[in-house]
Design an enzyme around this catalytic site. Structure first.
Site, PDB file in Angstrom:
ATOM      1  CG  ASP A 384      39.574  38.827  40.661  1.00  0.00           C
ATOM      2  OD1 ASP A 384      39.682  39.388  39.564  1.00  0.00           O
ATOM      3  OD2 ASP A 384      40.289  39.105  41.641  1.00  0.00           O
ATOM      4  CB  THR A 657      40.702  39.336  35.004  1.00  0.00           C
ATOM      5  OG1 THR A 657      41.835  40.061  35.468  1.00  0.00           O
ATOM      6  CG2 THR A 657      40.882  39.010  33.526  1.00  0.00           C
ATOM      7  CG  ASN A 798      38.250  44.329  41.945  1.00  0.00           C
ATOM      8  OD1 ASN A 798      38.461  43.682  42.971  1.00  0.00           O
ATOM      9  ND2 ASN A 798      38.894  44.093  40.833  1.00  0.00           N
TER      10      ASN A 798
END
Length: 1115
Positions: A384, A657, A798
């Site tokens: 991420d 991302t 997430n």
């Protein structure tokens, strides 16, 4: 045995839920609804007891061997799991007996937590933990709110605000709450901590019930703690094992490492060898006995009934007897040793002082020890960006309103700083209409958020206002929102508080403005925006909306879109995080229609999220664009160095991302994922709109293959100097098209072409990714034809989907809570610690366990092959070569501790060398030390040593070796001699492979040999009364009393070790690996012990000097 299905069926049956439905109805206080209101259906729910103990013992292997070794394996496993289960049972009892305050007949009653039932009304006081999942009814606060911390659930220490049901928040006493007549309808238990769908029907007199929606903001979870609130009342809806906490702590699917898979394959090979040996011996026995004079010796002739037995039955019985005789070739104890090595070895990560972050006070966490060696096999890393590569510490940089830029930092004491020329400042007087839009923009940022204001500076995780004159402390689950509110404060507008559903702000004139908060349209990762509907003191109703430019611009009908879009793109290229702000005025009729739409969606029990999304879509349209903001998220310390080292190690790094392409690309350049000479290839929606997806993919494929011709770039050539480096950028929409099945029902062609392009790129950036798309990318690479080992690292909720999907999941203990760390296999404080985690710990773990696995198979071949050869000299009579004690203790005592310690302590090169030269990681890539070639070498080495042991001793005995007293050696002396040579050989073989010596190594290796000698002397030197035989009496002393036996032992050990020594010397001289070249050039001097070792192991460590062991290697 997995009994989860049976347990679920029994649980549902016992709970009275044979007809399983998607929702449940809870009768608050166990009161039936008024007559005629609805049918009363009594339901049964589990009590509030928590049971985490399993009461099941799992064995690591199937019972393929016999005797004490198998018993030892099962016993060790049972003790380990039983102790852990006892600890869980003890913790369960402590939790189940905690006192809880119930409301019963208008009075407080104190009971044990385990007696809590669904529908009970509970009172919880400040700093107490919620005993089950509760619907929040009321608190002592007038506004019906309470603050909780969920650190034990997701690690977030900030205070979260929860809201009581609107119609019950005025109930402040036990009598008031007891008079409540209501029913709650909600979904069945599910583990998502952040999702809840339900509604409450509140009855008053005989009127129709008032229906109110219930969401996650009304749910108080078991395990959370009440803070800054004197007391609350709530009704239990999920109890015991149905609480979200219990559902989250249930075991996830087991991940298996590449080493474990190789072990199982090797085990199958050895099972085939075992069957083959038994089969060959059985056949040869009957061939040998086919001649009458060889049938049986005269002293052991068969009876007539035995001769009349069925031939096939006799053959099968003999086959089973040979299976039992040779079953020791299966290394049963290896599984126990591997389990102990993983469990104990995992502490070296937890103890590593270099991976401790003093700023946060956090150290690395090991959630599973089963994947330690997999850290040394990673080929792809998916990371991420926000909070992982960056600090997630936001700083407000600027805002753009109507095309004019406002930079609060360039004003200092009323003076404009010299470097601010060319920037329109606040005091540049944008005009009357511009001033109105400017103030509207500032008000939008002060109102459109979920920030909490605390006056107490001692709260967990405070974010203080930069204005020293005010004592406001801003807290939010999103650092972006805090940065924006603080930034706007420096521009003259201060958010004060939310009180009685009114938001108060302080404008530039130090006047307090009050806005009634009517609705909040919450943020989600799909919409990528949030909105609030407020009513000003003048009566005007506004909708303020902020979100990503891709979600705001399509909904805008007015405003200076081109100027603001240009500024947003410029800021994105500089690596800043951007948000756009828009608004619209709402007429009373429009607001009423929106309210009805939202209310209908909120009270829905089925598809509530979908209906809310549709309602939001209808409301958030025809907006007027006000401006945009830019927030800086600084790169984490040493993030660039870490990525550079990982690429040199041959690992491909992908960034996944949700940010804009320009922002993410700027971060990738800053962290050296992309370099100046990297040619960027775009596979984005914009390009696909200009060309078809098919054309774009084929064009990119031609480009990346142009330099290398038809050859595919090596997976590990990411930094190759003689090839052009390519970097691929893909967005979420383009990925959806690639993954979407084609009209003919197949998407494999596009996927294969996409994978071919990715293989030839040194780095890949995936932007605008939804959480599930991140998992899709990981799964796509994970199941590609090369089947590479993947690692996913992230810090937010997430990222959980991709962390669970990857072979190894690592969570960063960041500012977005601990959902990622809680669902990961390992957790680290900062991204920079990934370098040591893989290049040092992963490297060592793989070297150690690969040697352990190969060594176990090797020493069992050495052990049992002489037994196989012995059958040719004893008429295939199943006579054992070794004494029973030696058969039992060989793997348990004589040879177990040295390899266990080796697998915990070995360092074939120093830690500093591994950090300095990441390319050494490539030597162990793709399971290099457990390939078939290496496995075959170890097996044949064991066969050679076994031949030396057996025939060396046999030829010594051929001329009837006698002692000085004239006594002859017998078969037990022969077996003892073979066994003695074998124990010394396999132990010294491990000593030759050891590079990192401590006093513990010396103690265990030489102590094991000494223990064997002492045991043999005692075992054969005493007449043990509990034995029915004394065949080993004086055998060992008898053997050692012979000079030829001593000479034979020394000679056979030397001959056995010689081929391995010669092979290592020749390979080092002719075909050295990078690791062996490093070992040769390494200074032969004392080294500093690893900081991850325990203090006991740091004393007196030294490298094996070069002249003594020039050939030693861990292969």
């Amino acid at each position: 045995m997995d009994c989860s299905l049976v347990r679920t069926l029994v649980h549902r049956y016992c709970a009275g839920e044979e007809n399983w439905v998607d929702s449940r109805t809870i009768y608050v206080g166990h009161k039936e609804p008024p007559p005629g209101a609805e049918a009363y259906i009594p339901q049964r729910y589990p009590d509030n007891r928590i049971v985490s103990s399993k009461l099941i013992i799992d064995t690591p292997t199937s019972p393929v061997t016999s005797g004490l070794p198998l018993f030892f394996v099962i016993t060790v496993t049972a003790i380990k799991q039983g102790y852990e289960d006892w600890l869980r049972h003890k913790a369960d009892n402590a939790m189940n007996q905690c006192p809880v305050h119930f409301i019963q007949h208008g009075k407080l009653v104190r009971k044990q937590s385990r007696k809590l039932r669904v529908g009970d009304i509970v009172m919880v006081k400040e700093d107490e933990t919620f005993p089950c999942d509760l619907i929040f009814l009321s608190s002592n606060r007038g506004d019906g709110t309470c603050h909780v911390t969920t650190a034990s659930l997701d690690g977030e220490s900030s205070h979260k605000t929860h809201y009581a049901v609107q119609d019950t928040k005025g109930f402040h006493t036990e009598e008031d709450v007891d008079r409540l007549h209501a029913t709650i309808e909600c979904e069945q238990p599910q583990p998502d901590l952040y999702k809840f769908v339900g509604r409450i029907n509140v009855y008053s007199d005989l009127n129709d019930p008032v229906v109110r929606p219930l969401g996650s903001e009304n749910l108080l979870l078991r395990g959370a703690t009440l803070k800054n609130t004197e007391k609350i009342f709530g009704v239990a809806i999920y109890t015991g094992m149905e609480t979200k906490m219990a559902l989250n702590y249930q075991s996830k699917s087991q991940k298996r490492s590449a080493v474990e898979k190789s072990m199982n394959v090797f085990l199958i090979v050895y099972l085939c060898i075992l069957v083959s040996k038994a089969l060959v011996n059985t056949v040869l026995k009957y061939v040998w006995q086919s001649e009458p004079f060889r049938d049986e010796p005269w002293y052991n002739q068969k009876t007539e009934s035995e001769r009349q037995r069925n031939l096939f039955l006799r053959a099968f019985t003999d086959f089973l007897a040979f299976m039992v005789l040779f079953n020791y070739i299966i290394p049963v104890s290896m599984y126990v040793t591997v389990e102990m090595q993983k469990f104990l070895g995992s502490y070296f990560i937890s103890w590593d002082e270099d991976m401790f972050d003093e700023e946060t006070g956090e150290g690395p966490l090991v959630n599973t020890s089963d994947l330690n060696e997999e850290l040394g096999q990673v080929e792809y890393i998916f990371t991420d960006k926000t909070g992982t590569l960056t600090e997630n510490n936001m700083a407000f940089k600027e805002c753009c309103i109507e095309g004019q830029v406002y930079v609060p930092h360039v004003i200092c004491n009323g003076q404009v700083l010299p470097d601010s020329s060319g920037i329109d400042m606040i005091d540049s007087s944008p005009g009357v209409s511009g001033r109105e839009r400017e103030e509207l923009f500032f008000r939008a940022l002060c109102l459109c958020h979920t920030v909490q204001v605390k006056d107490d500076d001692q709260v967990d995780g405070p974010r203080k206002s930069p204005d020293s004159g005010k004592s406001c402390v801003y807290i939010s689950s999103s650092p972006d929102e805090v940065a924006l509110v603080e930034g706007i404060q420096r521009l003259g507008f201060t958010y004060l508080r939310l009180k009685d559903n009114y938001m108060e702000i302080l404008n530039r004139n130090d006047d307090i403005e009050r806005f009634e908060l009517l609705e909040i349209l919450s943020f989600d990762s799909v919409r990528r925006r949030m909105s609030v509907i407020v009513r000003a003191a003048t009566g005007e109703i506004y909708l303020f909306c902020k979100g990503a430019d891709s979600s705001i611009f399509p909904r805008v009908t007015e405003g200076r879109v081109d100027q603001i879009r240009a500024r947003v793109e410029r800021n994105a290229v500089e690596g800043l995080r951007t948000l756009c702000v828009a608004y619209k005025s709402m007429a009373p009729e429009e607001y009423e229609a929106a309210c009805r739409l939202l209310q209908a969606a909120k009270v829905a029990l089925q598809d509530r999220e979908k209906k809310l999304a549709e309602a939001y879509e209808q409301i958030e349209r025809d907006l007027i664009l006000l401006g945009a903001t830019a927030v800086e998220d600084r790169l984490q310390e040493k993030a660039a160095d870490t990525i550079e080292a990982l690429q040199k190690a041959g690992i491909k790094v992908w960034v996944l991302t949700g940010d804009k392409m320009e922002t993410a690309a700027a971060t990738c350049y800053a962290c050296k994922l992309f370099r100046r000479n990297t040619q960027l290839l775009e596979l984005t929606t914009k390009r696909i709109e200009e060309q078809s997806l098919h054309d774009v993919l084929f064009e990119l494929s031609k480009t990346v293959l142009r330099c290398s011709g038809s050859l595919t770039r090596d997976n590990f050539s990411g930094l190759s100097a003689d090839m052009q480096d390519y970097g691929l950028i893909i967005d979420g929409a383009a990925l959806s098209l690639i993954m979407k099945p084609r009209e003919d029902g197949s998407s494999s062609n596009y996927r294969e072409l996409f994978l071919e392009i990715c293989r030839n790129c040194s780095a890949v950036l995936c932007c605008r990714m939804a959480p599930l798309q991140k998992a899709q990318i990981v799964k796509l690479i994970k199941f590609s034809k090369e089947h590479p080992i993947t690692l996913a690292i992230g810090d937010g909720a997430n990222d959980v989907s991709m962390i669970l999907e990857a072979h190894v999941g690592i969570g960063v203990i960041g500012k977005e809570g601990r959902q990622a760390a809680r669902n990961s296999d390992y957790a680290i404080p900062k991204f920079k610690h990934l370098k040591k985690m893989l290049l040092v710990h992963g490297h060592f773990y793989y070297i150690r366990i690969s040697e352990l696995v190969q060594y176990f198979f090797y020493k069992n071949v050495c052990f049992i092959f002489p037994q196989f050869l012995y059958q040719f000299f004893c008429g295939f009579s199943q006579q054992t070569l070794y004494d029973t004690a030696y058969l039992t203790l060989y793997n348990i005592s004589f040879t177990s501790l040295p390899i266990l310690l080796y697998s915990l302590m070995e360092q074939h090169v120093s830690i500093d060398v591994l950090k300095r030269d990441p390319s050494l990681y490539r030597d162990i890539a793709k399971n290099a030390l457990l390939r078939w070639r290496v496995f075959t070498y170890w097996t044949f080495l064991g066969l050679f040593d076994a031949l030396v042991f057996f025939f060396g001793a046999y030829f010594m005995f051929e001329n009837t070796v006698v002692t000085s007293g004239g006594q002859m050696f017998g078969n037990w002396t022969f077996g003892t001699l073979v066994f003695t040579v074998m124990v010394f050989t396999v132990t010294l073989k491990l000593a030759l492979d050891t590079h990192y010596w401590t006093w513990i190594n010396h103690f265990v290796i030489w102590g094991s040999l000494l223990f064997y000698i002492v045991f043999s002397l005692l075992w054969g030197g005493i007449i043990w009364p509990f034995l029915s035989y004394q065949r080993m009496y004086y055998v060992f002393m008898h053997m050692l009393s012979s000079g030829p036996a001593w000479l034979g032992i020394i000679l056979l050990i030397t001959v056995s070790l010689l081929p391995d020594v010669l092979k290592k010397v020749l390979c080092r001289q002719l075909w050295p690996t990078a690791t062996e070249r490093t070992q040769s050039s390494q200074p032969q001097e004392s080294v500093v012990p690893d900081s991850s070792l325990s203090p006991l192991c740091r004393a007196q460590v030294h490298r094996a000097p070069g002249p003594w062991l020039p050939w030693a290697t861990s292969a």
